[in-house]
Motif scaffolding. Structure first.
Motif, short mmCIF file in Angstrom:
data_model
loop_
_atom_site.label_atom_id
_atom_site.label_comp_id
_atom_site.label_asym_id
_atom_site.label_seq_id
_atom_site.Cartn_x
_atom_site.Cartn_y
_atom_site.Cartn_z
N TYR A 188 101.30 -48.83 4.44
CA TYR A 188 99.92 -49.04 3.99
C TYR A 188 99.61 -50.53 4.07
CZ TYR A 188 95.68 -47.99 1.31
OH TYR A 188 94.38 -47.80 0.91
N THR B 288 93.56 -51.22 3.03
CA THR B 288 92.88 -51.33 1.74
C THR B 288 91.45 -51.77 2.00
OG1 THR B 288 94.99 -52.13 0.92
CG2 THR B 288 93.13 -52.31 -0.58
N LYS C 160 89.31 -48.95 3.44
CA LYS C 160 88.88 -47.99 2.43
C LYS C 160 87.67 -48.54 1.68
CE LYS C 160 90.23 -45.57 -1.70
NZ LYS C 160 91.16 -45.48 -2.79
N ARG C 161 87.73 -49.82 1.33
CA ARG C 161 86.62 -50.45 0.61
C ARG C 161 85.35 -50.41 1.47
NH1 ARG C 161 88.28 -55.68 0.03
NH2 ARG C 161 90.12 -54.92 -1.03
N GLN D 112 83.87 -46.98 1.37
CA GLN D 112 83.19 -46.74 0.08
C GLN D 112 81.80 -47.39 0.07
OE1 GLN D 112 86.40 -48.30 -2.27
NE2 GLN D 112 86.90 -46.31 -3.14
N ASN E 239 93.18 -37.50 5.63
CA ASN E 239 93.40 -38.35 4.48
C ASN E 239 92.65 -37.76 3.28
OD1 ASN E 239 93.27 -40.36 2.52
ND2 ASN E 239 93.30 -42.00 4.03
N GLU F 121 91.68 -38.98 0.68
CA GLU F 121 90.64 -39.90 0.19
C GLU F 121 89.27 -39.56 0.80
OE1 GLU F 121 90.88 -42.37 -1.95
OE2 GLU F 121 93.05 -42.60 -2.15
N ASP G 74 87.92 -36.71 1.58
CA ASP G 74 87.21 -35.65 0.86
C ASP G 74 86.50 -36.20 -0.37
OD1 ASP G 74 87.33 -33.40 2.34
OD2 ASP G 74 89.13 -32.58 1.43
N LYS G 75 87.17 -37.13 -1.06
CA LYS G 75 86.55 -37.73 -2.26
C LYS G 75 85.35 -38.58 -1.85
CE LYS G 75 91.02 -38.27 -4.44
NZ LYS G 75 92.01 -39.31 -4.62
N LEU G 76 85.54 -39.38 -0.81
CA LEU G 76 84.47 -40.29 -0.39
C LEU G 76 83.24 -39.55 0.15
CD1 LEU G 76 86.62 -42.96 1.48
CD2 LEU G 76 85.29 -43.38 -0.55
N LYS H 214 82.11 -36.48 -0.56
CA LYS H 214 81.88 -35.27 -1.36
C LYS H 214 80.51 -34.63 -1.17
CE LYS H 214 82.38 -35.70 -5.76
NZ LYS H 214 83.06 -36.07 -6.99
N TRP I 218 96.97 -42.97 3.69
CA TRP I 218 96.98 -43.09 2.24
C TRP I 218 98.17 -43.93 1.77
CZ3 TRP I 218 96.41 -39.23 5.45
CH2 TRP I 218 97.39 -38.28 5.62
#
Length: 283
Positions: free
Chosen positions: A6, A11, A14-15, A18, A41, A43, A45-47, A49, A177
């Motif tokens: 990672y 990182t 990902k930011r 978002q 990843n 993540e 699915d969360k991002l 939604k 991830w």
């Protein structure tokens, strides 16, 4: 083998995702058709939604057709739009524009009711490293508008690409991830080349692949390398080295070279169409 990777730029990626997710209507997620769950990843699915979702089973020419169909059904049941694609050769690319419009139909109708006409659909393209995002975008746009490479981590920053008056794409760097909860996921990602080879033991990795192939695709190694598929995976690797004349200092077998050759043959489809994970394990 223990898998962990990672780097810092992930990182940051990902930011960036978002920050930009609010600008898009649709999340287009590329997965590798050989490992459609392991190459996702969680993540994402969360991002994504509350966004429309499209899954592209990329490199579908390298996976078994019957499992591609099963995976497409698996995702459709979970409310994703799905297209099987082969970005390198352009397979499935033509149908994507229509699928994008269909996936965003509700949003387009909402816009129309509010008097907003002809606003392009804005889509974010996401996926883990080396899953073929840049190649896909180039194929879709019909020109080389992003850097491509078969090394993880070639796409460094975000870029908007206007495909036509109806669709704009936002490319993002691939993100893995922080921790693989299940080391089998790490193993499968290493098989397809999504983890930097410098941190892997290629002989161990190739022996794991040999074990998988003997169980799920018996006879494939025998057919390709004219070897007997022995119980001991290292002996199998030595047989591949012998068959392919991988030697050091005259007659000593070079098992590392044989391991790289096997992994390369698998990744490029020279062993035939192979799927590494199956939907029945995830129902």
């Amino acid at each position: 083998m223990y898998f962990q990777w990672y780097p810092g730029h992930m990182t940051k990626a990902k930011r960036m995702m978002q920050e930009n997710i609010k600008l898009v209507d649709l999340v287009i997620e590329l997965v590798d058709a050989r490992i459609p769950v392991s190459s996702r990843n969680p993540e994402i699915d969360k991002l994504g939604k509350n966004k429309a979702r499209l899954i592209l089973l990329n490199k579908s020419d390298l996976a078994e057709d019957k499992w591609n169909d099963s995976w497409a059904e698996y995702f459709k049941k979970r409310d994703y739009s799905v297209v099987k694609v082969n970005s390198k050769k352009g397979g499935g690319i033509k149908s994507i524009q229509g699928v994008i419009q269909e996936a965003c139909r509700e949003k387009t109708e909402r816009d129309r009711k509010r008097g907003i006409l002809n606003r392009p659909v804005r889509a974010m393209v996401v996926g883990i490293p080396n899953v073929g995002k840049s190649t896909f975008i180039n194929a879709l746009a019909g020109k080389a508008c992003t850097k491509t490479g078969n090394k993880p981590g070639v796409t460094k920053g975000k870029q908007w690409i206007r495909l036509n008056k109806n669709v704009e794409l936002l490319d993002t760097p691939g993100i893995l991830w922080p921790k693989f909860e299940d080391q089998t996921v790490g193993l499968r990602l290493a098989f397809i080349g999504s983890i930097k080879e410098e941190i892997l033991n290629v002989e161990e990795l190739s022996m794991e692949l040999i074990g998988f192939l003997k169980e799920f695709y018996p006879g494939i190694l025998k057919g390709k390398y004219q070897i007997e598929e022995m119980e001991d995976n290292f002996l199998c690797l030595k047989e591949i080295a012998k068959s392919r004349h991988c030697l050091i200092k005259g007659s000593e077998l070079d098992t590392e070279k044989a391991a790289r050759l096997l992994l390369d043959d698998f990744r490029n489809g020279r062993l035939g169409k192979i799927t590494l994970e199956f939907p029945y394990n995830y129902e």
